[in-house]
Design an enzyme around this catalytic site. Sequence first.
Site, PDB file in Angstrom:
ATOM      1  N   GLU A  84       0.866  -1.170   0.000  1.00 49.27           N
ATOM      2  CA  GLU A  84       0.000   0.000   0.000  1.00 49.27           C
ATOM      3  C   GLU A  84       0.904   1.221   0.000  1.00 49.27           C
ATOM      4  OE1 GLU A  84      -2.123  -3.322   1.788  1.00 49.27           O
ATOM      5  OE2 GLU A  84      -0.428  -2.273   2.657  1.00 49.27           O
ATOM      6  N   TYR A  86       7.441   2.347  -7.612  1.00 43.77           N
ATOM      7  CA  TYR A  86       6.832   1.018  -7.687  1.00 43.77           C
ATOM      8  C   TYR A  86       6.418   0.673  -9.108  1.00 43.77           C
ATOM      9  CZ  TYR A  86       6.923   1.451  -2.626  1.00 43.77           C
ATOM     10  OH  TYR A  86       7.326   1.627  -1.332  1.00 43.77           O
TER      11      TYR A  86
END
Length: 158
Positions: A108, A120
């Site tokens: 998350e 990411y």
Amino acid sequence: MTDPTQMIFRYMDEADLTKVLNNERSAYSHPWSEAVLRECLGGISECWVALLDDEIIGHGIISHVLDEGHLLNLCIGKNWQGNGLSHVILEFLISRLRQLEVCKLFLEVRISNEVAVALYKKHGFTQIGLRKAYYPAGHEREDAIVMAREIDSNIARA
């Protein structure tokens, strides 16, 4: 200029907590607490510190159950940000999870953390969901983007 190839990794221990907390507090508006870090040290998570010239410049915390992993925390102290070091730590953590035979990694990230989201994505993560009001944000709460990637895929950083 900092040379990321000189970074070394070792398991975090209690003696590292002061420096780890300093890095957390310098990097995040809502850093992890000492109690949460201690809980990770004593639990099933793997807690790693990243060192350059014997100085803790960042850390990563991962967990796994069977073939699924979770990136719980990735932090670079504010003084070392912008040198590509987060890529090296993330690659190390992914390789560690590969050794543990993890097939899929989840995380998350704050919806407002555009730098982390870009990191990411560069490493092959894609958004798979949204957690409403997941993170503290002053008197409000902030949404989290849920991301995942396959571990065994060789996704090179661009």
